[in-house]
Design a protein around this motif. Structure first.
Motif, short mmCIF file in Angstrom:
data_model
loop_
_atom_site.label_atom_id
_atom_site.label_comp_id
_atom_site.label_asym_id
_atom_site.label_seq_id
_atom_site.Cartn_x
_atom_site.Cartn_y
_atom_site.Cartn_z
N SER A 72 15.03 -5.44 -49.66
CA SER A 72 13.75 -4.23 -50.09
C SER A 72 12.11 -3.75 -49.53
O SER A 72 12.32 -3.23 -48.72
CB SER A 72 13.93 -3.72 -51.68
N ALA A 73 11.89 -5.04 -49.59
CA ALA A 73 10.44 -5.11 -48.56
C ALA A 73 10.58 -5.22 -47.51
O ALA A 73 10.14 -4.69 -47.07
CB ALA A 73 10.07 -6.68 -49.63
N LEU A 74 11.65 -5.62 -46.95
CA LEU A 74 11.54 -6.15 -44.85
C LEU A 74 12.16 -4.87 -44.62
O LEU A 74 10.99 -4.73 -43.77
CB LEU A 74 12.48 -7.02 -44.97
N ILE A 75 13.05 -4.54 -45.36
CA ILE A 75 13.49 -3.16 -45.04
C ILE A 75 12.32 -2.31 -44.82
O ILE A 75 11.91 -0.95 -43.94
CB ILE A 75 14.64 -2.18 -45.48
N ALA A 76 11.86 -2.01 -46.31
CA ALA A 76 11.28 -0.62 -46.74
C ALA A 76 9.80 -0.68 -45.80
O ALA A 76 8.71 -0.15 -45.20
CB ALA A 76 10.19 -0.64 -48.05
N SER A 77 8.81 -2.52 -45.69
CA SER A 77 8.16 -2.25 -44.56
C SER A 77 8.58 -2.00 -43.33
O SER A 77 7.78 -1.71 -42.71
CB SER A 77 7.29 -3.65 -44.88
N ALA A 78 9.97 -2.70 -42.72
CA ALA A 78 9.60 -2.00 -41.75
C ALA A 78 10.12 -0.62 -41.08
O ALA A 78 9.84 0.28 -40.71
CB ALA A 78 11.01 -2.98 -40.76
N VAL A 79 10.87 0.22 -42.16
CA VAL A 79 10.94 1.47 -42.02
C VAL A 79 9.41 2.00 -42.38
O VAL A 79 9.16 3.26 -40.89
CB VAL A 79 11.99 2.18 -42.82
N THR A 80 8.83 1.55 -42.87
CA THR A 80 6.94 1.98 -43.14
C THR A 80 6.56 2.41 -41.47
O THR A 80 5.93 2.90 -40.68
CB THR A 80 6.49 1.71 -43.91
N LEU A 81 6.43 1.12 -40.80
CA LEU A 81 5.84 0.56 -39.73
C LEU A 81 6.26 1.05 -38.66
O LEU A 81 5.11 2.47 -38.01
CB LEU A 81 5.70 -1.10 -39.93
N LEU A 82 7.51 1.56 -38.53
CA LEU A 82 8.64 1.82 -37.56
C LEU A 82 7.93 3.06 -37.25
O LEU A 82 7.29 3.90 -36.63
CB LEU A 82 9.60 1.84 -37.02
N SER A 83 8.18 3.96 -38.25
CA SER A 83 8.08 5.16 -38.79
C SER A 83 6.73 5.94 -38.14
O SER A 83 6.50 7.26 -37.53
CB SER A 83 8.63 5.85 -39.83
N LEU A 84 6.27 5.42 -39.39
CA LEU A 84 4.75 5.45 -39.15
C LEU A 84 4.02 5.81 -37.13
O LEU A 84 3.49 6.77 -37.03
CB LEU A 84 3.91 4.60 -39.67
N ALA A 85 4.35 5.25 -36.64
CA ALA A 85 4.08 5.01 -34.92
C ALA A 85 4.73 5.62 -34.75
O ALA A 85 4.60 6.57 -34.07
CB ALA A 85 4.58 2.97 -34.08
N PHE A 86 5.95 6.21 -34.65
CA PHE A 86 6.43 7.65 -34.03
C PHE A 86 5.83 9.29 -34.53
O PHE A 86 6.05 9.80 -34.03
CB PHE A 86 8.41 7.47 -34.53
N ASN A 87 5.96 8.82 -35.71
CA ASN A 87 6.00 10.29 -36.62
C ASN A 87 3.77 10.85 -36.12
O ASN A 87 3.87 11.83 -36.19
CB ASN A 87 5.97 10.55 -38.01
N LEU A 88 3.48 9.45 -35.80
CA LEU A 88 2.46 9.96 -36.23
C LEU A 88 2.26 10.30 -34.23
O LEU A 88 0.89 11.48 -34.23
CB LEU A 88 1.23 8.43 -35.75
#
Lengths: 273, 293
Positions: A72-88
């Protein structure tokens, strides 16, 4: 109405609301420390007779909860970092960079917000299968790497950046990439924090898609593992409450620490009008 | 680099992801819903046949589909107004000048929103346990005999509705609270000088001024409630007697238990059309009221 009575009524009702909201969570915590079978009696006890960590130990040692927590921690962290980069990047461009088709593209994206995510799930499963991403962290992470709501949130916020600031940097000869990193990102900091918490919580709590795409138990996230455990251990209330504590505690704590940002984001996202 | 090229460069990674993993699957779902994609087609695509509207016609003749539709409407029609009423009540209390410790209460009432549905559903299943649950125990004090909350087909959906309201009301409460705080205070002052009671102020100032926010909240909540899935999955497995099988639960079983992916896609599309239709109706209804005011 008598003002003192009114005051007692308002505060009394608020206390009632708070009790109803918190009681199930507090009781969960209490039962999670009870010995096996202690909560399966009538009347149900409110507090454990002696505190024990046996349920937590059993979950981590025999039911592999540590593994699910890690997933859970790995998936949520990866999703957060990657989607932040693209959405920003996308949100900033939709707000501040002029390009052909910008308005129509954005309107199409906004319109697509009415499509429930579940409509895409069946073909997405087949797509993931053909990409070899079924039963693999990538199956959960890859489709969540960008999101319409995140882009919308960033765009709303980035619109307040003054154009003169960007123009001045361009006149000084700064490239667009450099402007984004050096000038825009620091200004977007509050929305970065907000979006990060939103994404992390949503990814952590997500259930239906991980349930579909993660077939093998060793890849389960906490909610999927908990749902499966609760079907096996219907009667082990103390054990299940400990599992719920482990699942809820990280996101609840994150929210408590960062709630100002979370609530701001919620309001910014809902005034689309 | 021109600003136009930079713009495209900045949006293209996100657009590519959303295009490939959202727009493409949505289109594919539409196509899939016109085929008999099943376990055999999953093994070998040669077994795939185009069936036109066959899945849709078939679904409309499937009693279980109608039942899931009925259950979902029950959940939406009772759950949404109840949820919004509770949110409004809580928001009014938090907005009141008489309330103390507002920060604490706001956090406490919002806490269930950020919790994990699956985990709190597990808690509620225990909370509402017929024999050992605190709810039946508490009701015993006022002379109500134990209710089989999740095991009785008449009580299962009301219990899930109560759970959903508990879990979700804090979200709308925050939005409505912001709406309340945006109402100009002088309106209330004028009303007070005229001697208007709390209820008259609520009816003639608060609710009319809050209407655009209410419409937004109603649309978001309705669309969310149509997507009922995790609650019955964990609490009742769609039972007893399929009384809590929602449309999405039905789709999940069709798709990922029986692998009728064509049929399941048709279910997903019907749900989408339903949400779209209801949203359009609400917008029209809400706006018409505005013109009349």
């Amino acid at each position: 109405m008598n003002p003192r009575l009114a005051k007692a009524l308002v505060n009394g009702l608020l206390i009632g609301f708070a009790v109803v909201s918190l009681a199930p969570l507090l009781w969960m915590l209490s039962v999670s420390f009870m010995a096996k079978g202690e909560a399966t009696v009538f009347p149900p006890p409110l507090l454990p007779s002696t505190l024990t960590l046996a349920n937590y130990r059993e979950l981590f040692e025999r039911n592999g909860l540590g593994r699910y927590l890690f997933n859970s921690a790995l998936i949520a962290s990866a999703v957060t970092l990657l989607s932040l980069a693209f959405n920003l990047a996308a949100g900033y461009a939709f707000a501040k960079l002029k390009f052909r088709g910008r308005e129509n593209l954005f309107k199409t994206l906004l319109g697509a917000l009415v499509i429930p995510g579940q409509v895409a799930m069946i073909p997405l499963f087949l797509l993931m299968k053909s990409l070899g991403l079924v039963n693999n962290y990538g199956g959960v992470i890859v489709p969540a790497m960008a999101g319409i709501f995140g882009i919308f949130l960033v765009r709303q916020y980035a619109r307040s950046i003054p154009d003169e600031l960007l123009e001045a940097a361009r006149i000084d000869g700064a490239g667009e990439g450099r402007i984004f990193v050096r000038i825009v990102l620091p200004l977007l900091k509050p929305i970065v924090v907000t979006l990060a918490i939103f994404t992390f919580l949503a990814s952590w709590n997500d259930f239906m898609w991980p349930l579909i795409v993660l077939a093998d138990q060793s890849n389960y996230t906490l909610p999927v593992a908990l749902a499966s455990l609760s079907r096996e251990h219907v009667m082990d209330n103390e054990l299940m409450m400990a599992g719920s504590v482990v699942t809820i505690a990280p996101v609840l704590l994150l929210f408590l620490v960062m709630q100002r940002y979370y609530i701001e984001g919620l309001l910014l996202g809902s005034v689309k009008g | 680099m021109s600003s136009s090229r930079a713009g495209w460069l900045f949006v293209s990674p996100a657009l590519l992801i959303i295009g490939v993993f959202f727009f493409l699957p949505v289109l594919a779902a539409l196509l899939l819903s016109f085929t008999d994609f099943d376990l055999y087609a999953l093994a070998n695509l040669d077994n795939l046949r185009f069936v036109g509207l066959g899945n849709y016609i078939d679904l409309l003749q499937t009693p279980m589909f109608w039942k899931s539709l009925r259950n979902t409407f029950y959940f939406v029609i009772v759950g949404v107004p109840l949820s919004i009423a509770v949110s409004l009540g809580a928001a009014l209390l938090l907005d009141s000048k008489l309330a103390r410790f507002k920060g604490f209460f706001r956090t406490a009432l919002f806490a269930p929103v950020v919790t994990t549905v699956v985990a709190v559903a597990v808690i509620w299943r225990y909370f509402f346990h017929t024999r050992y649950g605190l709810v039946n125990y508490s009701l015993g004090f006022i002379g109500i005999s134990p209710i089989d909350w999740l095991g009785d087909a008449d009580w299962s959906m009301p219990t899930i509705i109560l759970f959903a309201v508990w879990k979700n009301f804090g979200y709308n409460m925050i939005i409505l609270l912001a709406g309340l705080q945006a109402i100009p205070q002088d309106l209330y002052e004028a009303a007070r000088i005229d001697g208007a009671s709390f209820w008259r102020q609520l009816r003639h100032i608060t609710l009319p001024m809050l209407k655009p926010t209410m419409l937004l909240v109603a649309i978001i909540t309705t669309s969310g409630y149509f997507q009922l899935f995790a609650e019955p999955y964990v609490m009742t497995r769609g039972g007893p007697l399929q009384s809590t099988t929602s449309v999405l639960y039905f789709m999940f079983e069709e798709g990922f238990k029986w692998w009728n992916l064509g049929r399941a896609s048709a279910v997903a599309f019907l749900l989408f059309l339903l949400i779209l239709g209801v949203t359009a109706l609400m917008l029209r209804f809400g706006r018409r009221g505005e013109d009349g005011a």
